[in-house]
Write a protein that holds these residues in place. Structure first.
Motif, mmCIF file in Angstrom:
data_model
loop_
_atom_site.group_PDB
_atom_site.id
_atom_site.type_symbol
_atom_site.label_atom_id
_atom_site.label_comp_id
_atom_site.label_asym_id
_atom_site.label_seq_id
_atom_site.Cartn_x
_atom_site.Cartn_y
_atom_site.Cartn_z
ATOM 1 N N GLY A 21 -70.599 3.895 -44.964
ATOM 2 C CA GLY A 21 -70.898 2.604 -45.586
ATOM 3 C C GLY A 21 -71.568 1.625 -44.638
ATOM 4 O O GLY A 21 -71.914 0.512 -45.034
ATOM 5 N N ASP A 22 -71.767 2.011 -43.379
ATOM 6 C CA ASP A 22 -72.363 1.078 -42.420
ATOM 7 C C ASP A 22 -73.883 1.022 -42.601
ATOM 8 O O ASP A 22 -74.532 2.042 -42.852
ATOM 9 N N VAL A 23 -74.424 -0.193 -42.441
ATOM 10 C CA VAL A 23 -75.860 -0.388 -42.655
ATOM 11 C C VAL A 23 -76.643 0.091 -41.430
ATOM 12 O O VAL A 23 -76.363 -0.290 -40.306
ATOM 13 N N LEU A 24 -77.617 0.959 -41.655
ATOM 14 C CA LEU A 24 -78.442 1.470 -40.557
ATOM 15 C C LEU A 24 -79.852 0.876 -40.611
ATOM 16 O O LEU A 24 -80.567 0.860 -39.623
ATOM 17 N N ALA A 25 -80.267 0.433 -41.789
ATOM 18 C CA ALA A 25 -81.549 -0.254 -41.922
ATOM 19 C C ALA A 25 -81.387 -1.262 -43.054
ATOM 20 O O ALA A 25 -80.989 -0.894 -44.172
ATOM 21 N N GLY A 26 -81.675 -2.521 -42.754
ATOM 22 C CA GLY A 26 -81.463 -3.595 -43.733
ATOM 23 C C GLY A 26 -82.568 -3.641 -44.778
ATOM 24 O O GLY A 26 -83.550 -2.895 -44.699
ATOM 25 N N PRO A 27 -82.417 -4.539 -45.763
ATOM 26 C CA PRO A 27 -83.380 -4.613 -46.874
ATOM 27 C C PRO A 27 -84.788 -4.971 -46.427
ATOM 28 O O PRO A 27 -85.760 -4.659 -47.125
ATOM 29 N N SER A 28 -84.908 -5.574 -45.216
ATOM 30 C CA SER A 28 -86.249 -5.998 -44.780
ATOM 31 C C SER A 28 -87.208 -4.818 -44.628
ATOM 32 O O SER A 28 -88.416 -4.966 -44.793
ATOM 33 N N VAL A 29 -86.680 -3.639 -44.314
ATOM 34 C CA VAL A 29 -87.584 -2.494 -44.093
ATOM 35 C C VAL A 29 -88.207 -2.001 -45.397
ATOM 36 O O VAL A 29 -89.210 -1.292 -45.403
ATOM 37 N N LEU A 30 -87.587 -2.426 -46.512
ATOM 38 C CA LEU A 30 -88.034 -1.927 -47.817
ATOM 39 C C LEU A 30 -89.525 -2.221 -48.058
ATOM 40 O O LEU A 30 -90.275 -1.363 -48.523
ATOM 41 N N THR A 31 -89.943 -3.432 -47.683
ATOM 42 C CA THR A 31 -91.354 -3.805 -47.837
ATOM 43 C C THR A 31 -92.245 -2.804 -47.106
ATOM 44 O O THR A 31 -93.261 -2.337 -47.648
ATOM 45 N N GLY A 32 -91.842 -2.489 -45.869
ATOM 46 C CA GLY A 32 -92.622 -1.543 -45.061
ATOM 47 C C GLY A 32 -92.687 -0.180 -45.734
ATOM 48 O O GLY A 32 -93.736 0.473 -45.755
#
Ligand SMILES: Nc1ncnc2c1ncn2[C@@H]1O[C@H](COP(=O)(O)OP(=O)(O)OP(=O)(O)O)[C@@H](O)[C@H]1O
Ligand SMILES: Cc1ncc(CO)c(N)n1
Ligand SMILES: [Mg+2]
Length: 559
Positions: free
Chosen positions: A182-193
């Protein structure tokens, strides 16, 4: 639970793969073998010898095979390090090594992680990710780039720039976002990329159901039918192929992945392995796909091979115990495991075991009406310190069955059991080693086939042969015939002088053989050569009414 050997390596990362890849050979216990150059043995003539064939095949398969242009298939993984060794860069290296493909590494993040969860993440600055990419891609020929954890938008951008500058045969994107804990490894900001730059360049993207949902703006996936819909929608985002992984699909007795190539859907289905050891399946799957693509596979066949690899590896490692958390790693080097490993003798060869060396003989056993196992049991009960099964005329199946029973007997007494000449039988029953003659399998090849742990003995009559046995990696030599014997036809007798001469040059421990019995054993042991460790006998024990008594008597003489 089966216990697992592990080794924590603390060494600097070398993105060329040289040092980090040391992780890989340490994980599978049987990877203690050297990587051989090539082994040419015609095993076809004896189709029953499957273990030998598997091993020979395995060894030649272990090699990285160059493409027609002499280039080694090469995957570059751009991913995060998992300190626990189960996922990320470490999984990628092991998967590529297991699939015999070279793997270089660009590290995007260093995580403090174990089987409990992710305790910390340290993102590598994008400039330094760029520097690593430049180093590898400007110098080495890379077939496939595989991405895992891409923890910042700038890292995604830097990667895309480099991919445009250095085009590769295929780009495999595992859109890692959250660990199973459940730990975040890449946040939502990378989604745009992902959406704007990376996915349109991608040959295959491999989201799990949660990642598929994130890529599609949050629609939950609850069924295989949802996975199909998602695969189609993700395909519309640009990648040429999509694999939606169903490892985490609730209430599914099978592990179903949906593959979509823009035209056809394929449901890839394997039985769900009941194990906690699934940490790193996603990374491994994407790396295996990359490795197969690097070797030249089509996309669908690469995906199928990778899925099958996961299934077998999970099944093989289902009971492996590593860490105290909910999700453990699995073993990528299943192919190299010895089937009977758990019951194997754990100690290395001890030259003192040569003291009273009993060599069986089927003719004598027939004459006295006893089985090989009965003969062996009596000999070890009487004090034999090592046993060699020498069954020149037994059928392979009978020999193998007898060897298995004898092995159990010997193990219960802590006595090593060797097989004369037949490496196939030794491998198939996981005997402690082999004894080979001058016209049998060369000791060097026997060593290659059996690995460094097994005992190998060689019959030698001359100093030259003794020297060669040492060079070939044998553990001991059997020297004789010291006295005339009926057991071996046309055997030249070398006498005590010949024995002495060989002992003096031999760098290996020696056991004397040939015509030795109660009347002369002491004279043999008294030649005064420190590396003469014992006597090997056949008729003295086995051509007698009571093997137990004879062995006890001889034991008293030599010890
Ligand atoms: N218990 C299992 N038995 C068989 N196959 C499995 C099992 N769990 C996962 N898989 C398979 O492993 C592959 C990876 O799927 P999964 O959905 O676990 O990816 P992931 O969540 O990205 O992995 P990771 O745990 O590395 O994050 C898929 O092919 C999936 O079907
Ligand atoms: C570094 C890293 N990459 C990927 C995953 C996904 O399994 C993980 N847990 N850790
Ligand atoms: Mg998973």
């Amino acid at each position: 639970m089966a216990s697992t050997e592990s080794l924590l390596l603390c060494c600097p990362f070398d993105y060329g793969g040289a040092r980090v890849s040391q992780v890989a050979p340490c994980f599978g216990r049987s990877l203690r073998f050297p990587i051989w150059n090539s082994v040419h043995i015609n095993t076809d003539s004896n189709p029953k010898n499957y273990r030998l064939r598997v091993k020979v095949q395995m060894q030649s398969n272990m090699m990285m095979k160059p493409n027609s242009d002499n280039k080694i298939p090469h995957v570059l993984t751009v991913a995060g390090s998992d300190s626990g060794g189960g996922a990320g860069i470490q999984a990628d290296l092991k998967a590529c090594a297991a699939r015999r493909v070279y793997c270089s590494t660009v590290v995007t993040a260093v995580t403090a992680q174990n089987t409990v969860g992710v305790q910390g993440v340290n993102i590598v600055p994008e400039d330094f990710v760029a520097e690593q990419l430049q180093s590898v891609l400007s110098d080495m020929h890379v077939d496939v780039v595989k991405t895992g954890m891409l923890p910042s938008l700038n890292i995604v951008k830097v990667l895309c720039q480099n991919l445009r500058k250095f085009p590769v045969k295929a780009l495999v994107v595992d859109p890692v976002m959250k660990s199973t804990s459940g730990d975040v490894l890449a946040g939502p900001s990378v989604l745009t990329g992902f959406l704007e730059e990376l996915l349109p360049m991608t040959d295959i993207v491999t989201p799990n159901i949660k990642e598929a949902s994130v890529l599609l703006g949050g629609v939950p996936l609850k069924s295989v039918s949802d996975m199909r819909t998602a695969a189609k929608l993700i395909h519309d985002l640009g990648p040429r192929n999509v694999l939606v992984k169903g490892g985490d699909l609730p209430d599914s007795s099978d592990a179903i992945d949906v593959f979509f190539d823009g035209e056809e859907f394929y449901e890839l289905c394997s039985p769900r392995v009941n194990t906690r050891n699934t940490h790193g399946t996603g990374c491994t799957l994407a790396s295996c796909i990359s490795a197969e693509l690097a070797k030249g596979s089509s996309m669908l066949s690469a995906v199928k091979t990778a899925k099958h690899f996961i299934e077998v590896a999970l099944d093989y490692s289902r009971d492996m115990a590593m860490g105290n958390g909910a999700q453990g790693p699995f073993d990528h080097f299943l192919e190299l495991k010895n089937i009977n490993q758990s019951s194997s003798r754990q100690t290395r060869f001890n030259p003192n075991d040569l003291l009273l060396y009993a060599v069986t003989d089927s003719t004598m056993n027939r004459k006295w009406g006893r089985s090989i196992a009965e003969a062996v049991k009596a000999a070890v009960e009487g004090g034999a310190t090592i046993v060699q099964l020498r069954e020149k005329d037994a059928e392979t199946r009978d020999f193998l069955d007898a060897a298995k029973v004898c092995l159990e007997i010997c193990r219960s007494y802590g006595v090593p059991l060797l097989i004369n000449d037949r490496l196939d039988v030794a491998l198939a029953c996981d005997a402690d080693g082999v004894h080979v003659g001058q016209s049998d399998m060369p000791a060097r090849l026997a060593r290659t086939l059996l690995g460094p742990e097994k005992i190998i003995g060689v019959s030698c009559k001359t100093p030259e042969q003794a020297h060669q046995a040492w060079i070939d990696g044998a553990d001991y030599i059997g020297c004789g015939g010291v006295y005339p014997t009926n057991t071996k036809a046309n055997n030249r007798t070398i006498g005590l002088d010949g024995l002495k001469e060989v002992c003096q040059v031999s760098r290996l421990p020696v056991v004397a053989i040939g015509g030795i019995g109660l009347s002369n054993a002491r004279a043999v042991m008294e030649i005064g050569e420190p590396n003469l460790k014992g006597v090997a006998v056949v008729s003295t024990l086995f051509d007698r009414e009571c093997i137990l008594t004879e062995t006890r008597n001889l034991h008293a003489l030599v010890s």
